[in-house]
Design a protein around this motif. Structure first.
Motif, PDB file in Angstrom:
ATOM      1  N   VAL A 245     -20.335  15.704 -12.692  1.00  0.00           N
ATOM      2  CA  VAL A 245     -19.549  14.717 -13.440  1.00  0.00           C
ATOM      3  C   VAL A 245     -18.069  14.973 -13.166  1.00  0.00           C
ATOM      4  CG1 VAL A 245     -19.008  13.769 -15.706  1.00  0.00           C
ATOM      5  CG2 VAL A 245     -21.321  14.600 -15.232  1.00  0.00           C
ATOM      6  N   ILE A 246     -17.363  13.926 -12.789  1.00  0.00           N
ATOM      7  CA  ILE A 246     -15.943  14.041 -12.470  1.00  0.00           C
ATOM      8  C   ILE A 246     -15.172  12.992 -13.270  1.00  0.00           C
ATOM      9  CG2 ILE A 246     -14.196  13.904 -10.658  1.00  0.00           C
ATOM     10  CD1 ILE A 246     -16.394  14.534  -8.638  1.00  0.00           C
ATOM     11  N   ILE A 247     -14.112  13.422 -13.931  1.00  0.00           N
ATOM     12  CA  ILE A 247     -13.148  12.489 -14.511  1.00  0.00           C
ATOM     13  C   ILE A 247     -11.982  12.456 -13.538  1.00  0.00           C
ATOM     14  CG2 ILE A 247     -11.733  11.891 -16.490  1.00  0.00           C
ATOM     15  CD1 ILE A 247     -14.759  11.879 -17.024  1.00  0.00           C
ATOM     16  N   TYR A 248     -11.914  11.391 -12.770  1.00  0.00           N
ATOM     17  CA  TYR A 248     -10.958  11.287 -11.671  1.00  0.00           C
ATOM     18  C   TYR A 248      -9.752  10.473 -12.108  1.00  0.00           C
ATOM     19  CZ  TYR A 248      -9.235  10.519  -6.898  1.00  0.00           C
ATOM     20  OH  TYR A 248      -8.480  10.489  -5.757  1.00  0.00           O
ATOM     21  N   THR A 249      -8.551  11.038 -11.936  1.00  0.00           N
ATOM     22  CA  THR A 249      -7.313  10.351 -12.283  1.00  0.00           C
ATOM     23  C   THR A 249      -6.876   9.474 -11.122  1.00  0.00           C
ATOM     24  OG1 THR A 249      -6.671  12.258 -13.616  1.00  0.00           O
ATOM     25  CG2 THR A 249      -4.951  10.654 -13.095  1.00  0.00           C
ATOM     26  N   GLY A 250      -6.466   8.250 -11.447  1.00  0.00           N
ATOM     27  CA  GLY A 250      -6.049   7.310 -10.412  1.00  0.00           C
ATOM     28  C   GLY A 250      -4.767   7.738  -9.720  1.00  0.00           C
ATOM     29  N   GLN A 251      -4.317   6.913  -8.791  1.00  0.00           N
ATOM     30  CA  GLN A 251      -3.159   7.242  -7.977  1.00  0.00           C
ATOM     31  C   GLN A 251      -1.889   6.609  -8.552  1.00  0.00           C
ATOM     32  OE1 GLN A 251      -3.470   3.604  -4.731  1.00  0.00           O
ATOM     33  NE2 GLN A 251      -3.833   5.674  -4.056  1.00  0.00           N
ATOM     34  N   GLY A 252      -0.760   7.179  -8.142  1.00  0.00           N
ATOM     35  CA  GLY A 252       0.532   6.601  -8.502  1.00  0.00           C
ATOM     36  C   GLY A 252       1.187   7.282  -9.681  1.00  0.00           C
ATOM     37  N   GLY A 253       2.505   7.077  -9.790  1.00  0.00           N
ATOM     38  CA  GLY A 253       3.252   7.542 -10.942  1.00  0.00           C
ATOM     39  C   GLY A 253       3.744   8.965 -10.866  1.00  0.00           C
ATOM     40  N   GLN A 254       3.641   9.624  -9.696  1.00  0.00           N
ATOM     41  CA  GLN A 254       4.088  11.005  -9.580  1.00  0.00           C
ATOM     42  C   GLN A 254       5.377  11.084  -8.766  1.00  0.00           C
ATOM     43  OE1 GLN A 254       0.807  13.343  -7.973  1.00  0.00           O
ATOM     44  NE2 GLN A 254       0.287  14.042 -10.017  1.00  0.00           N
ATOM     45  N   ASP A 255       6.185  12.110  -9.087  1.00  0.00           N
ATOM     46  CA  ASP A 255       7.384  12.338  -8.298  1.00  0.00           C
ATOM     47  C   ASP A 255       7.060  13.247  -7.124  1.00  0.00           C
ATOM     48  OD1 ASP A 255       7.124  14.883  -9.338  1.00  0.00           O
ATOM     49  OD2 ASP A 255       8.744  14.657 -10.803  1.00  0.00           O
ATOM     50  N   LYS A 256       8.097  13.658  -6.397  1.00  0.00           N
ATOM     51  CA  LYS A 256       7.868  14.473  -5.203  1.00  0.00           C
ATOM     52  C   LYS A 256       7.362  15.865  -5.525  1.00  0.00           C
ATOM     53  CE  LYS A 256      12.719  15.946  -4.950  1.00  0.00           C
ATOM     54  NZ  LYS A 256      13.933  15.966  -4.078  1.00  0.00           N
ATOM     55  N   HIS A 257       7.445  16.261  -6.809  1.00  0.00           N
ATOM     56  CA  HIS A 257       6.935  17.561  -7.226  1.00  0.00           C
ATOM     57  C   HIS A 257       5.542  17.441  -7.846  1.00  0.00           C
ATOM     58  CE1 HIS A 257      10.848  19.289  -6.403  1.00  0.00           C
ATOM     59  NE2 HIS A 257      11.423  18.397  -7.190  1.00  0.00           N
ATOM     60  N   ASN A 258       4.877  16.301  -7.649  1.00  0.00           N
ATOM     61  CA  ASN A 258       3.531  16.045  -8.148  1.00  0.00           C
ATOM     62  C   ASN A 258       3.451  16.067  -9.669  1.00  0.00           C
ATOM     63  OD1 ASN A 258       2.497  15.987  -5.418  1.00  0.00           O
ATOM     64  ND2 ASN A 258       2.571  18.227  -5.442  1.00  0.00           N
ATOM     65  N   ARG A 259       4.532  15.640 -10.310  1.00  0.00           N
ATOM     66  CA  ARG A 259       4.540  15.527 -11.766  1.00  0.00           C
ATOM     67  C   ARG A 259       4.514  14.060 -12.156  1.00  0.00           C
ATOM     68  NH1 ARG A 259       9.682  19.434 -12.608  1.00  0.00           N
ATOM     69  NH2 ARG A 259      10.466  17.757 -11.273  1.00  0.00           N
TER      70      ARG A 259
ATOM     71  N   ILE B  55       0.837  -1.193   0.000  1.00  0.00           N
ATOM     72  CA  ILE B  55       0.000   0.000   0.000  1.00  0.00           C
ATOM     73  C   ILE B  55       0.871   1.242   0.000  1.00  0.00           C
ATOM     74  CG2 ILE B  55      -1.803   1.242   1.253  1.00  0.00           C
ATOM     75  CD1 ILE B  55      -2.629  -1.418   2.450  1.00  0.00           C
ATOM     76  N   GLU B  56       0.811   1.998  -1.081  1.00  0.00           N
ATOM     77  CA  GLU B  56       1.528   3.267  -1.175  1.00  0.00           C
ATOM     78  C   GLU B  56       0.506   4.337  -1.520  1.00  0.00           C
ATOM     79  OE1 GLU B  56       4.542   2.760  -4.065  1.00  0.00           O
ATOM     80  OE2 GLU B  56       5.722   1.357  -2.884  1.00  0.00           O
ATOM     81  N   PRO B  57       0.072   5.116  -0.527  1.00  0.00           N
ATOM     82  CA  PRO B  57      -1.031   6.059  -0.756  1.00  0.00           C
ATOM     83  C   PRO B  57      -0.678   7.163  -1.731  1.00  0.00           C
ATOM     84  CG  PRO B  57      -0.022   6.454   1.375  1.00  0.00           C
ATOM     85  CD  PRO B  57       0.591   5.196   0.839  1.00  0.00           C
ATOM     86  N   LYS B  58      -1.693   7.614  -2.425  1.00  0.00           N
ATOM     87  CA  LYS B  58      -1.562   8.767  -3.312  1.00  0.00           C
ATOM     88  C   LYS B  58      -1.496  10.024  -2.470  1.00  0.00           C
ATOM     89  CE  LYS B  58      -4.671  11.422  -6.287  1.00  0.00           C
ATOM     90  NZ  LYS B  58      -5.969  11.394  -6.979  1.00  0.00           N
ATOM     91  N   LEU B  59      -0.444  10.807  -2.619  1.00  0.00           N
ATOM     92  CA  LEU B  59      -0.279  12.028  -1.842  1.00  0.00           C
ATOM     93  C   LEU B  59      -0.967  13.176  -2.552  1.00  0.00           C
ATOM     94  CD1 LEU B  59       3.429  11.740  -0.699  1.00  0.00           C
ATOM     95  CD2 LEU B  59       1.376  10.913   0.426  1.00  0.00           C
ATOM     96  N   GLU B  60      -1.795  13.881  -1.820  1.00  0.00           N
ATOM     97  CA  GLU B  60      -2.506  15.018  -2.394  1.00  0.00           C
ATOM     98  C   GLU B  60      -1.652  16.276  -2.266  1.00  0.00           C
ATOM     99  OE1 GLU B  60      -5.341  15.095  -3.967  1.00  0.00           O
ATOM    100  OE2 GLU B  60      -5.611  12.939  -3.810  1.00  0.00           O
ATOM    101  N   PRO B  61      -1.441  17.016  -3.351  1.00  0.00           N
ATOM    102  CA  PRO B  61      -0.579  18.206  -3.294  1.00  0.00           C
ATOM    103  C   PRO B  61      -1.040  19.266  -2.305  1.00  0.00           C
ATOM    104  CG  PRO B  61      -1.042  17.562  -5.564  1.00  0.00           C
ATOM    105  CD  PRO B  61      -1.928  16.731  -4.695  1.00  0.00           C
ATOM    106  N   LEU B  62      -2.341  19.366  -2.037  1.00  0.00           N
ATOM    107  CA  LEU B  62      -2.829  20.400  -1.143  1.00  0.00           C
ATOM    108  C   LEU B  62      -2.721  20.025   0.319  1.00  0.00           C
ATOM    109  CD1 LEU B  62      -6.065  21.627  -2.952  1.00  0.00           C
ATOM    110  CD2 LEU B  62      -3.814  22.662  -2.938  1.00  0.00           C
ATOM    111  N   ASP B  63      -2.306  18.801   0.615  1.00  0.00           N
ATOM    112  CA  ASP B  63      -2.296  18.333   1.993  1.00  0.00           C
ATOM    113  C   ASP B  63      -0.949  18.532   2.636  1.00  0.00           C
ATOM    114  OD1 ASP B  63      -4.864  17.524   1.603  1.00  0.00           O
ATOM    115  OD2 ASP B  63      -4.277  15.517   0.956  1.00  0.00           O
TER     116      ASP B  63
ATOM    117  N   GLY C  33      -5.262  17.970  -7.770  1.00  0.00           N
ATOM    118  CA  GLY C  33      -3.822  17.762  -7.706  1.00  0.00           C
ATOM    119  C   GLY C  33      -3.248  17.034  -8.900  1.00  0.00           C
ATOM    120  N   TYR C  34      -4.091  16.400  -9.698  1.00  0.00           N
ATOM    121  CA  TYR C  34      -3.620  15.690 -10.892  1.00  0.00           C
ATOM    122  C   TYR C  34      -4.021  16.484 -12.128  1.00  0.00           C
ATOM    123  CZ  TYR C  34      -1.967  11.463  -8.592  1.00  0.00           C
ATOM    124  OH  TYR C  34      -1.245  10.573  -7.835  1.00  0.00           O
ATOM    125  N   GLU C  35      -3.088  16.687 -13.016  1.00  0.00           N
ATOM    126  CA  GLU C  35      -3.318  17.534 -14.181  1.00  0.00           C
ATOM    127  C   GLU C  35      -4.372  16.981 -15.123  1.00  0.00           C
ATOM    128  OE1 GLU C  35       0.460  17.758 -16.020  1.00  0.00           O
ATOM    129  OE2 GLU C  35       0.517  15.653 -16.649  1.00  0.00           O
TER     130      GLU C  35
END
Length: 668
Positions: free
Chosen positions: A288-302, A35-43, A278-280
């Protein structure tokens, strides 16, 4: 009691008889995902949790006024606290849940074999194999004491009105306790550091203390769908508060779900998501929401690598397959909040589609289409945006129903709107607006003005005004009420401290923009166009003071009177930490004699006079003195008991009915 349906009803995978026991165990172990949680940029980063020298921190609530929240490392009188057991009322509710669950499960007692979900909207109600069922005794006792979250999925439906009130009160009191702990801890840390250094993370500390005392809600089960007691539009300043009430159980991850290792069928199931932009590749169109899944970002949320269908992404896909709805909480930047952002619960959404796509950064991402379910109240985030536009462009966003944009006629620092789109009643325009209470002249002399403090720049904890309050100030440095008291002495006209003194809060008047509005349910009501923080000053309840003899004459003439001595003592609830600290003592100083006067609001009144009565109010009454020291004639000041979102009606408890007239204290 409403229906609580057990959703954690997936059977374990049927083992292959040709596979050895050891091999099967190894195979099961191998498929448990990390389990590696998705980090939210605003948190906030998760490593800032408070450090404790032991798993259970030792904290004491000293009953002395000047040490309301003692530090375990410096206080020799600190007492170890034992987590409280759940209340009898809670036990009754949960026992009813287990009774209903047992009846439900018994209906499938003769079924066996693979589970087939023919309808994706079936709410995943399927039989439970006997070997996966836990006894009621085990679930109701031992699981409540453990720190780990339960993997049991339930959906709560068809709550009766009394059950809705019960759960709302549980959530309300828990949030009030959380806010009280947070404010106390920040104030004590500032006092210890002398106002220097980084601001204390009271949100983390308060959450930890509540968790150690077993006061987090919905830890013994995972609720699918609506959380009882949490309403759409409820607003939170901190992620940890979402965890405390059970709305979203991940302090940092954007997807809350039951992991595959905990689920009875080895598949993760999502229960809630936080949409914070937080996801581009996110697209948020409200319903209606198009929600991007978690994972694949670096420490700068890219985005830097391809996402995988695992963990939270797989949980969302499985929830879509089984037709399980998810709660949506939006994280929004909001000017004026404690940390520049807020979290708003916007209701239930259904996941109707998922696909793998190439994102804007060129890497593969999983996308999920969420549609808001019908029949729900308006989204809290939409109300926030509407209120923001209403403050600046009232005629553009709401051209009809505006009667006046300031019934105070500039007597208040901010305008007070008057709105009625129901009928032609313009009654509030006929009253003279009164900013503060009018006391009889002798009130300023019989009590004596006394002397004020000699503080030049800022009042200290040992100044005269602090001693009047029992050795502590009633407010923190942000003007938030630390805990309710029978009476508060603010610095007044005879004090040398400047107007910016921390002990001059309620006398500064209204700072939020209010609206008096016409309601079909309550007649005239009051709501704020601004977000009001729990513990913040709202306004004074103003009127013309009458003696008992004068009040009798005015009553015979049919005038409208308010009796301050009948206001419910809700001040005792704000800052009450008896559920945490056994040595907590309810403030009894400064004391105040019984009040023997009435307010005449028949000709002159202010915005507070239009507030509705409620047995579960979001506003408390606090007695305050600042322009005189006559204990018989205090000011009636109102403070928020909880975070009040914009355009939510403000209510207070007018108290018990009159013994003779059978009416509340105010005659409308």
């Amino acid at each position: 009691m409403g229906s609580l349906i057990d959703l954690n009803l997936f059977p374990d995978p049927i083992p292959d008889p040709t596979t050895s026991t050891a091999a099967a165990a190894a195979a099961v172990t191998a498929i448990v995902p990390k389990i590696e949680p998705k980090l939210e940029p605003l948190d906030e980063p998760p490593h800032q949790f408070p450090h404790f020298s032991s798993p259970n921190p030792i904290i004491s609530f000293n009953s002395q006024p000047n040490t309301p929240f003692s530090d375990p490392n410096t206080d020799p009188n600190a007492l170890s606290q034992t987590p409280e057991n759940n209340s009898t009322e809670e036990n009754d509710v949960y026992s009813e849940f287990y009774r209903v669950s047992e009846l439900f499960l018994s209906a499938f007692g003769n079924q066996s074999g693979d589970v087939h979900v023919s309808d994706p909207d079936s709410r995943a109600i399927v039989p439970v194999p006997a070997e996966n069922q836990l006894s009621v005794d085990v679930v109701s006792s031992s699981s409540r004491r453990r720190n780990a979250r339960s993997s049991e999925l339930v959906r709560i439906t068809d709550l009766k009105l009394e059950d809705q009130r019960y759960f709302r009160d549980v959530v309300r009191r828990t949030r009030m306790l959380y806010d009280s702990l947070r404010i106390f801890w920040v104030a004590e840390e500032e006092k210890r550091r002398g106002g220097l250094g980084r601001q204390a993370r009271g949100d983390l500390k308060a959450a930890q203390v509540l968790k150690d005392n077993g006061l987090w809600l919905n830890r013994d089960k995972r609720v699918v769908g609506s959380i009882p007691g949490v309403h759409i539009g409820d607003l939170f300043f901190f992620r940890m508060e979402l965890c405390v009430v059970g709305l979203h159980g991940q302090p940092q991850a954007g997807i809350d779900y039951v992991t595959a290792s905990q689920s009875s069928n080895g598949e993760p199931i999502a229960t809630s998501v936080i949409v914070s932009g937080g996801y581009e590749d996110d697209e948020d169109r409200g319903d209606v929401i198009i929600y991007t899944g978690q994972g694949g970002q670096d420490k700068h949320n890219r985005q830097c690598v391809h996402q995988k269908l695992e963990r939270g992404n797989l949980a969302l896909e499985r929830s879509m397959h089984y037709g399980i709805e998810v709660r949506v909480i939006r994280g929004l930047r909001y000017h004026g909040s404690l940390n520049g952002k807020v979290y708003v619960y916007d209701g239930l959404y259904r996941i109707i589609d998922s696909w793998f796509d190439v994102g804007k950064s060129g890497f593969g991402v999983y996308k999920f289409k969420l549609i808001r379910m019908d029949g729900q109240p308006e989204m809290g985030s939409a109300i926030l945006r509407f209120a923001d536009n209403l403050r600046t462009r009232p005629l553009t966003v709401r051209p009809m129903g505006n009667i006046s944009f300031d019934i105070s006629m500039k007597k208040e620092k901010v305008p007070v709107f008057l709105y009625n789109d129901i009928d032609s009643d313009h009654t509030p325009l006929y009253f003279e607006y009164l900013v503060t209470t009018v006391f009889p002249p002798y009130a300023y002399y019989q009590g004596g003005n006394g002397s004020g403090c000699e503080c030049v720049s800022e009042c200290l904890d040992d100044c005269l005004c602090a001693l009047k309050n029992g050795g502590e100030f009633a407010y923190d440095r942000n003007g938030i009420l630390l805990r309710g008291k029978p009476l508060i002495f603010e610095c007044g006209t005879h004090c040398r401290c400047p107007p910016t003194c921390r002990n001059r809060v309620s006398q500064k008047g209204v700072t939020n923009r209010f609206e008096v509005f016409r309601s079909r349910e309550t007649g005239w009501g009051v709501r704020s166009l601004d977000l009001i923080q729990a513990g913040a000053f709202i306004c004074e309840y103003a009127g013309v003071v009458l003696t008992r003899d004068q009040a009798e004459v005015f009553t015979m003439n049919g005038d409208k009177l308010v009796y301050p001595n009948r206001f419910a003592e809700r001040w005792a609830e704000w800052g009450d930490l008896t559920r945490i600290f056994s040595d907590y003592v309810r403030p009894a100083y400064p004391s105040i004699p019984p009040l023997d006067f009435a307010f005449d609001v028949s000709r002159m009144r202010n915005v507070a006079c239009y507030m509705s009565h409620s047995s579960t109010p979001n506003v408390l009454v606090q007695f305050v003195l600042y322009d005189h020291n006559n204990l018989l004639f205090p000011h009636i000041m109102l403070f928020a008991m909880e975070n009040i979102p914009p355009l939510r009606e403000i209510s207070l408890d007018y108290g018990v009915a009159d013994e003779w007239l059978g009416k509340l204290r105010i005659c409308n």
